[in-house]
Design an enzyme around this catalytic site. Sequence first.
Site, PDB file in Angstrom:
ATOM      1  N   GLY A 284       0.784  -1.231   0.000  1.00  0.00           N
ATOM      2  CA  GLY A 284       0.000   0.000   0.000  1.00  0.00           C
ATOM      3  C   GLY A 284       0.812   1.275   0.000  1.00  0.00           C
ATOM      4  O   GLY A 284       0.248   2.364   0.106  1.00  0.00           O
ATOM      5  N   GLY A 328       3.733  -3.370  -3.985  1.00  0.00           N
ATOM      6  CA  GLY A 328       3.540  -3.615  -5.412  1.00  0.00           C
ATOM      7  C   GLY A 328       3.788  -2.337  -6.184  1.00  0.00           C
ATOM      8  O   GLY A 328       4.810  -2.146  -6.840  1.00  0.00           O
ATOM      9  N   ARG A 329       2.819  -1.414  -6.036  1.00  0.00           N
ATOM     10  CA  ARG A 329       2.887  -0.127  -6.732  1.00  0.00           C
ATOM     11  C   ARG A 329       4.239   0.568  -6.530  1.00  0.00           C
ATOM     12  O   ARG A 329       4.804   1.112  -7.489  1.00  0.00           O
ATOM     13  CB  ARG A 329       1.776   0.770  -6.171  1.00  0.00           C
ATOM     14  N   ARG A 373      -7.075   3.470 -14.585  1.00  0.00           N
ATOM     15  CA  ARG A 373      -7.128   4.063 -13.242  1.00  0.00           C
ATOM     16  C   ARG A 373      -7.867   5.397 -13.166  1.00  0.00           C
ATOM     17  O   ARG A 373      -8.610   5.630 -12.205  1.00  0.00           O
ATOM     18  CB  ARG A 373      -5.727   4.174 -12.634  1.00  0.00           C
ATOM     19  N   TYR A 377     -10.738   5.069 -10.554  1.00  0.00           N
ATOM     20  CA  TYR A 377     -10.467   5.687  -9.247  1.00  0.00           C
ATOM     21  C   TYR A 377     -10.348   7.199  -9.318  1.00  0.00           C
ATOM     22  O   TYR A 377      -9.862   7.802  -8.359  1.00  0.00           O
ATOM     23  CB  TYR A 377      -9.140   5.177  -8.661  1.00  0.00           C
ATOM     24  N   CYS A 404     -14.843   5.147 -26.897  1.00  0.00           N
ATOM     25  CA  CYS A 404     -16.190   5.714 -27.013  1.00  0.00           C
ATOM     26  C   CYS A 404     -16.806   5.961 -25.640  1.00  0.00           C
ATOM     27  O   CYS A 404     -17.865   5.412 -25.317  1.00  0.00           O
ATOM     28  CB  CYS A 404     -17.065   4.782 -27.831  1.00  0.00           C
ATOM     29  N   GLU A 405     -16.115   6.733 -24.821  1.00  0.00           N
ATOM     30  CA  GLU A 405     -16.600   7.101 -23.488  1.00  0.00           C
ATOM     31  C   GLU A 405     -16.104   8.516 -23.225  1.00  0.00           C
ATOM     32  O   GLU A 405     -14.908   8.781 -23.396  1.00  0.00           O
ATOM     33  CB  GLU A 405     -15.967   6.217 -22.397  1.00  0.00           C
ATOM     34  N   TYR A 434      -0.532  -1.277 -12.172  1.00  0.00           N
ATOM     35  CA  TYR A 434      -1.996  -1.220 -12.339  1.00  0.00           C
ATOM     36  C   TYR A 434      -2.429  -0.583 -13.664  1.00  0.00           C
ATOM     37  O   TYR A 434      -3.530  -0.032 -13.738  1.00  0.00           O
ATOM     38  CB  TYR A 434      -2.667  -0.480 -11.181  1.00  0.00           C
TER      39      TYR A 434
HETATM   40  C1  LIG Z   1      -2.816  -5.170  -3.934  1.00  0.00           C
HETATM   41  C2  LIG Z   1      -2.208  -5.813  -2.759  1.00  0.00           C
HETATM   42  C3  LIG Z   1      -0.914  -5.473  -2.366  1.00  0.00           C
HETATM   43  C4  LIG Z   1      -0.094  -4.414  -3.060  1.00  0.00           C
HETATM   44  O1  LIG Z   1      -0.612  -3.157  -2.865  1.00  0.00           O
HETATM   45  P1  LIG Z   1       0.190  -1.860  -3.374  1.00  0.00           P
HETATM   46  O2  LIG Z   1      -0.691  -0.738  -3.033  1.00  0.00           O
HETATM   47  O3  LIG Z   1       0.374  -2.026  -4.841  1.00  0.00           O
HETATM   48  O4  LIG Z   1       1.494  -1.853  -2.659  1.00  0.00           O
HETATM   49  C5  LIG Z   1      -0.373  -6.138  -1.286  1.00  0.00           C
HETATM   50  N1  LIG Z   1      -1.081  -7.082  -0.630  1.00  0.00           N
HETATM   51  C6  LIG Z   1      -2.327  -7.436  -0.980  1.00  0.00           C
HETATM   52  C7  LIG Z   1      -3.036  -8.483  -0.232  1.00  0.00           C
HETATM   53  C8  LIG Z   1      -2.938  -6.806  -2.049  1.00  0.00           C
HETATM   54  O5  LIG Z   1      -4.186  -7.146  -2.382  1.00  0.00           O
END
Ligand SMILES: *Cc1c(COP(=O)(O)O)cnc(C)c1O
Length: 479
Positions: A284, A328-329, A373, A377, A404-405, A434
């Site tokens: 996150g 991840g991000r 995104r 979001y 087409c949006e 993402y």
């Molecule tokens: C999506 C997700 C992550 C990664 O989240 P980021 O915001 O991309 O760091 C980690 N753990 C779980 C369980 C997720 O669903």
Amino acid sequence: MTASPLAPGWLTVPADLNELRPQGKPELFPASAARTDQGELSIGGVGVAALAAQFGTPLYVVDEADLRARARSFKSAYDAAFAPLCGGADVYYAGKVFLNTSVARWVSEEGLRLDTASGGELAVALAAGVEPANIGLHGNNKSDQEIERALSLGLGRIIADSLDEVDRLAAAAGRLGLTANVMLRLTPGVHASTHEFIATAHEDQKFGLSMVALPGAERSDAAEAVRRCLDAESVNLLGLHCHIGSQIFEAEGFGEAARRLITFLGQVRNEHGVQLPELDLGGGYGIAYTEQDRPSTPERLAAGLADVVSAACQSVGIDVPRISIEPGRAIAGPAGITLYGVGVQKDVQVSDDAGQGLRRYVAVDGGMSDNARPVLYDADYSAILASRSSGADAMLSRVVGKHCESGDIVVRDVYLPADLRRGDLLAVPATGAYCWSLGSNYNYLPRPAVVAVLDGQVKVMVRGETETDLLSRDTGVGA
Ligand SMILES: *Cc1c(COP(=O)(O)O)cnc(C)c1O
């Protein structure tokens, strides 16, 4: 130039529209991004015009060294912060943000493990040669096939999301004569969004086991899941997991979630006499998409979390469990950009509460199919003229796609040079996470290629789709 009255408050007029790293603003571009003497953007030592000529646009471009460095920095920062407490930390790259065999190998080589959330993601991890012991399987609704496959492969951890799943994991492992390595995903009642977090008791979302008992129930689902796992001979309960949100900048939410899970670990110890050995605090971590974002660093985040974990374990009276995280991000996002070709433009006179002014619509050759995104979001992005530099004035612009949006927006508000013209290339930074993974074929647009650049070399990670690909599953073709 003065700011347009139509621009959002956070958007400043750039002093120099060509500048990749304006002073006092967050880094948006990958580390290797630079302007050549001719004014063209290059990434990994490769000019964007050559990339666009060879692979077409839209095109995802990933700076391999940048992605690897981000992976490495999470591993080293968390290892360093947690070494004195529990010997180090495990970092699982959250594959869902951007996964193919190349990136799976890169993060593995940098010492990370890999989280998957479906049979398909698992197949990519295996095709990359990632050791099953280093793979986690997530998901709130795993199929029986996914569960059996995970067990048969001997995955390092399966993160159980519900009581139903605990029972099915235990039963399947028993049937197969195997042991399920299980983490329990709990909902700690901490919702973190970008700059704040909300702490509540109850969770109103689909993920995870609640830590609060329902009215009339003897114990919470979380406590019941622990009991069932400890009772099942086919289950090896590793520990607890939480993931409190995404694109979070402030460490407090992570800290509060950690405290709540550690308190729960203490309750487990009191009730069952066992100390669960692992605690996963999820991902996150926020990144900079525009100048309004101020991300933290892995070092600061790790140090803050280590203090919280250490204090909480001491007050509960348990040993510090092995800590893991799942970014991840923050690993893939800033390492990638998307290149687009500029097409149709039009100016619109707009008046709203703030005043009136011109808004320029700049249509590019992709859109919501390669970056969902903004539509999903309301996400903000930025953009820069990439194929050349320009001395023209700044023009408040909105970069839109070709779908087409009318909601098909790539960059809602950005100042671009007023002399932008058809055939120019735009670069949208921070699209490494993402975007490709959420891509679609809406309007039958072929999905773009993903290329990696490093030291002047280009490697195709995933080739772009062709019209033949688009027709390949339609059984009526040629009928
Ligand atoms: C999506 C997700 C992550 C990664 O989240 P980021 O915001 O991309 O760091 C980690 N753990 C779980 C369980 C997720 O669903």
